[in-house]
Design a protein around this motif. Sequence first.
Motif, PDB file in Angstrom:
ATOM      1  N   UNK A   1      40.033  34.593  36.880  1.00  0.00           N
ATOM      2  CA  UNK A   1      38.917  33.674  37.077  1.00  0.00           C
ATOM      3  C   UNK A   1      39.008  32.572  36.024  1.00  0.00           C
ATOM      4  N   UNK A   2      38.736  31.345  36.461  1.00  0.00           N
ATOM      5  CA  UNK A   2      38.860  30.204  35.550  1.00  0.00           C
ATOM      6  C   UNK A   2      37.648  29.297  35.691  1.00  0.00           C
ATOM      7  N   UNK A   3      37.235  28.748  34.555  1.00  0.00           N
ATOM      8  CA  UNK A   3      36.055  27.906  34.496  1.00  0.00           C
ATOM      9  C   UNK A   3      36.422  26.616  33.771  1.00  0.00           C
ATOM     10  N   UNK A   4      36.208  25.471  34.428  1.00  0.00           N
ATOM     11  CA  UNK A   4      36.557  24.187  33.829  1.00  0.00           C
ATOM     12  C   UNK A   4      35.871  23.062  34.610  1.00  0.00           C
ATOM     13  N   UNK A   5      35.986  21.863  34.102  1.00  0.00           N
ATOM     14  CA  UNK A   5      35.434  20.686  34.785  1.00  0.00           C
ATOM     15  C   UNK A   5      36.600  19.841  35.268  1.00  0.00           C
ATOM     16  N   UNK A   6      36.536  19.399  36.529  1.00  0.00           N
ATOM     17  CA  UNK A   6      37.641  18.613  37.090  1.00  0.00           C
ATOM     18  C   UNK A   6      37.132  17.706  38.209  1.00  0.00           C
ATOM     19  N   UNK A   7      37.892  16.668  38.486  1.00  0.00           N
ATOM     20  CA  UNK A   7      37.602  15.804  39.628  1.00  0.00           C
ATOM     21  C   UNK A   7      37.912  16.581  40.906  1.00  0.00           C
TER      22      UNK A   7
ATOM     23  N   UNK B   1      34.341  36.979  46.305  1.00  0.00           N
ATOM     24  CA  UNK B   1      35.491  36.664  45.448  1.00  0.00           C
ATOM     25  C   UNK B   1      35.065  36.158  44.078  1.00  0.00           C
ATOM     26  N   UNK B   2      33.921  35.488  44.017  1.00  0.00           N
ATOM     27  CA  UNK B   2      33.477  34.881  42.763  1.00  0.00           C
ATOM     28  C   UNK B   2      32.487  35.747  41.986  1.00  0.00           C
ATOM     29  N   UNK B   3      31.828  36.675  42.684  1.00  0.00           N
ATOM     30  CA  UNK B   3      30.748  37.433  42.052  1.00  0.00           C
ATOM     31  C   UNK B   3      31.000  38.931  42.030  1.00  0.00           C
ATOM     32  N   UNK B   4      32.280  39.375  42.079  1.00  0.00           N
ATOM     33  CA  UNK B   4      32.580  40.798  42.054  1.00  0.00           C
ATOM     34  C   UNK B   4      31.896  41.441  40.838  1.00  0.00           C
ATOM     35  N   UNK B   5      30.954  42.375  41.062  1.00  0.00           N
ATOM     36  CA  UNK B   5      30.131  42.886  39.964  1.00  0.00           C
ATOM     37  C   UNK B   5      30.898  43.627  38.877  1.00  0.00           C
TER      38      UNK B   5
ATOM     39  N   UNK C   1      29.601  31.663  33.332  1.00  0.00           N
ATOM     40  CA  UNK C   1      30.029  31.995  34.695  1.00  0.00           C
ATOM     41  C   UNK C   1      28.795  32.379  35.520  1.00  0.00           C
ATOM     42  N   UNK C   2      28.180  31.369  36.129  1.00  0.00           N
ATOM     43  CA  UNK C   2      26.969  31.584  36.928  1.00  0.00           C
ATOM     44  C   UNK C   2      27.046  30.805  38.238  1.00  0.00           C
ATOM     45  N   UNK C   3      28.043  31.058  39.076  1.00  0.00           N
ATOM     46  CA  UNK C   3      28.181  30.289  40.324  1.00  0.00           C
ATOM     47  C   UNK C   3      26.983  30.457  41.257  1.00  0.00           C
ATOM     48  N   UNK C   4      26.317  31.607  41.180  1.00  0.00           N
ATOM     49  CA  UNK C   4      25.178  31.834  42.074  1.00  0.00           C
ATOM     50  C   UNK C   4      24.016  30.900  41.749  1.00  0.00           C
ATOM     51  N   UNK C   5      23.992  30.380  40.521  1.00  0.00           N
ATOM     52  CA  UNK C   5      22.889  29.508  40.101  1.00  0.00           C
ATOM     53  C   UNK C   5      23.128  28.045  40.455  1.00  0.00           C
TER      54      UNK C   5
ATOM     55  N   UNK D   1      39.952  30.744  45.695  1.00  0.00           N
ATOM     56  CA  UNK D   1      38.558  30.546  46.100  1.00  0.00           C
ATOM     57  C   UNK D   1      37.906  29.662  45.043  1.00  0.00           C
ATOM     58  N   UNK D   2      37.316  28.560  45.495  1.00  0.00           N
ATOM     59  CA  UNK D   2      36.815  27.549  44.558  1.00  0.00           C
ATOM     60  C   UNK D   2      35.380  27.183  44.898  1.00  0.00           C
TER      61      UNK D   2
END
Length: 225
Positions: free
Chosen positions: A129-135, A171-175, A185-189, A206-207
């Motif tokens: 899993x990766x977290x960053x800012x991009x165009x 894919x993003x929130x596997x507990x 890491x809060x994609x649900x928010x 998955x993005x």
Amino acid sequence: MTTALVLIALMAVVCLTTLIGGVLFLIGLFRKKRAFKRMGALLGVASIFVLAGCLIYASAKVFNKLKSTNPQKIWEATVNAAFDDTAIRPSDPAQAKQILSGKLGKTNFLERANVQGVWVDAAFLSYGYFLYVADEKELLSAVATAPVDPSFQLISDEICKEASWAECEDSLMYPKGPQRNLPGWTPEAVVEKRCYRCLRCPWSHTILIDGKTGQVYHSISEIRE
């Protein structure tokens, strides 16, 4: 090494011991050699005790946490605990960027991106899993043109396909996933969710992109044919 890998290794040892014991027992049976039969029986019994001991130990730890006598709950919790990868710590930013670059190939946007990430080299499938800012356009273009393994029979996607949050959530929130250790890491928010999926063999991407901030939540998992 995760608990799951330890259990898998122990299971492999138990299976191998049982197999050797069975072969020795059969040799002794047909050749009427007691030494072989005795050794085979001892190996078989030993493997049973090792397996039982592992299960009892794991169940006892879960039992202490649950304080429950319900066998089904204890078993389910034991399995969940065995495959819990949340203990895996994130990579340092430079290593995370290097891992992500290896999956995407040569990219320009990653050179100026601050990447947080966690990567798991598991026994069967690797994922991260990766977290960053991009165009958004640069990112989707890079993923859609990432290197592929030509030996795969599965056809890789040529573009990143839009998807719903419901399709990407698992894919993003596997507990039990180690992404829980990534700060932020809060994609649900995310309010303005833009979700995409792209298969570039042997990797499935998955993005989720935050439409307001450009924050990217990027999950990569290995696939096998």
